[in-house]
Design an enzyme around this catalytic site. Structure first.
Site, PDB file in Angstrom:
ATOM      1  N   GLN A 125       0.849  -1.146   0.065  1.00 13.93           N
ATOM      2  CA  GLN A 125      -0.015   0.034  -0.104  1.00 13.93           C
ATOM      3  C   GLN A 125       0.921   1.267   0.015  1.00 13.93           C
ATOM      4  OE1 GLN A 125      -3.182  -0.450   3.027  1.00 13.93           O
ATOM      5  NE2 GLN A 125      -2.294  -2.525   3.583  1.00 13.93           N
ATOM      6  N   LYS A 183      -0.534  -9.680 -16.641  1.00 14.85           N
ATOM      7  CA  LYS A 183      -1.767 -10.640 -15.846  1.00 14.85           C
ATOM      8  C   LYS A 183      -2.738  -9.826 -15.794  1.00 14.85           C
ATOM      9  CE  LYS A 183       0.012  -9.729 -11.337  1.00 14.85           C
ATOM     10  NZ  LYS A 183       0.523 -10.356 -10.143  1.00 14.85           N
TER      11      LYS A 183
END
Length: 314
Positions: free
Chosen positions: A100, A195
């Protein structure tokens, strides 16, 4: 150690004691005596059981889940400052909460910045860590950050395998810079996986960018959490004709069902450092110690020497 400098003392949190003991063995010193008393409600108290007045204090603690490890480190720093340590250095082989590191959507926290603020508010004078999830986290601190790279131990291991037709790959585009550094150093091709995630820890689709047919592939990443991405990438490489696939990651978070996924996929070997203790046995896992790397860095910091000579690649 230089007798004209303040003495070094190394202490450890509960879950990183194994690492602190190895570091102390490399430094030729005893691990410092510290007590962590737990109360019935889960609260705990940290106390140093020997004088640290005027000492250079190194606190070894990775902040992997749960959050008690971070809280332990904060209390250790606070106790050391209140006990008149000359300087307090946090040695964090794994810097948790690092995923984060920015606002990637509205109304979210930036936990990596918050953790850096907490450590500085507690009173750290320096941080020694390894393979941050995002390099820019170093800039969240207003104290020196020594950012080490596990490539110092991984590169020699890769070379010892003596693999022909070697290819370095990354399981996602975000790790391209790290994987490219390995590929350039070893003078081998680089392959990327692209991805798309359905949600956190769930990969929807993945495609290979590059040629892996009849190649021995080594996937490079900084951490493995649920192992969904790395195992999907390994099986995809094999379906594209790769001879073998190994994976290499610095931090073995390995949340369930990671061990089962690694065991059941086509990976030949999964290589980690010991920055985090492996939760479950995994027959494919190889653990390489980084205690000597941290001990050498502590020695160099203490003696005001450069640490950049330890870097093979960045």
């Amino acid at each position: 150690m230089n007798p004209n400098l303040p003495p070094i003392k190394v202490f450890s949190g509960t879950k990183s004691r194994y690492m602190a003991e190895e570091i102390c063995k490399e430094l030729g010193i005893e691990l410092g005596a510290m007590n962590i008393q737990h109360f019935a409600d889960g609260e705990f108290e940290v106390s140093f059981e020997e004088s640290i007045r005027g000492c250079e204090v190194y606190l070894v603690q990775s902040t992997f889940p749960n959050s008690d490890n971070l809280m332990e480190l904060l209390l250790m720093v606070d106790a050391a400052k209140r006990a008149s340590a000359k300087s307090v250095i946090a040695v964090m082989p794994y810097f948790g909460w690092a995923r984060q590191d920015r606002k990637d959507k509205p109304r979210v926290s930036i936990a990596a910045k918050l953790v850096s603020n907490l450590l500085q508010a507690a009173g750290i004078d320096r941080v020694i860590t390894m393979d941050l999830h995002a390099d820019q986290i170093q800039g969240f601190f207003d104290v020196p950050v020594d950012h080490l790279y596990a490539s110092s131990v991984f590169i020699p291991y890769i070379q010892s395998l003596k693999l022909d037709d070697l290819v370095i790959a990354t399981p996602d585009v975000g790790g391209a810079k790290r994987a490219n550094s390995y590929a350039k150093y070893l003078n081998v091709p680089l392959v990327l996986c692209h991805k798309q995630r359905a949600k956190a820890n769930v990969v929807a689709t993945m495609t290979v960018i590059g040629d892996v047919k009849d190649k021995n592939v080594i996937l490079i990443d900084d951490m493995v959490d649920t192992a969904g991405t790395i195992t999907k990438a390994a099986d995809l490489m094999l379906s594209e004709g790769a001879k073998s696939v190994r994976a290499l990651a610095t931090h073995a978070i390995m949340s369930d069902p990671a061990s089962e996924r690694v065991e059941n996929c086509g990976l030949t070997e999964m290589i980690f450092t010991n920055s985090i203790p492996l939760k479950k046995n995994c027959s494919k896992a190889t653990i390489i110690s980084v205690a000597k790397l941290f001990a050498d860095t502590i020695r160099r910091v203490h003696n005001f020497e450069s640490i950049s000579s330890q870097y093979l690649i960045k």
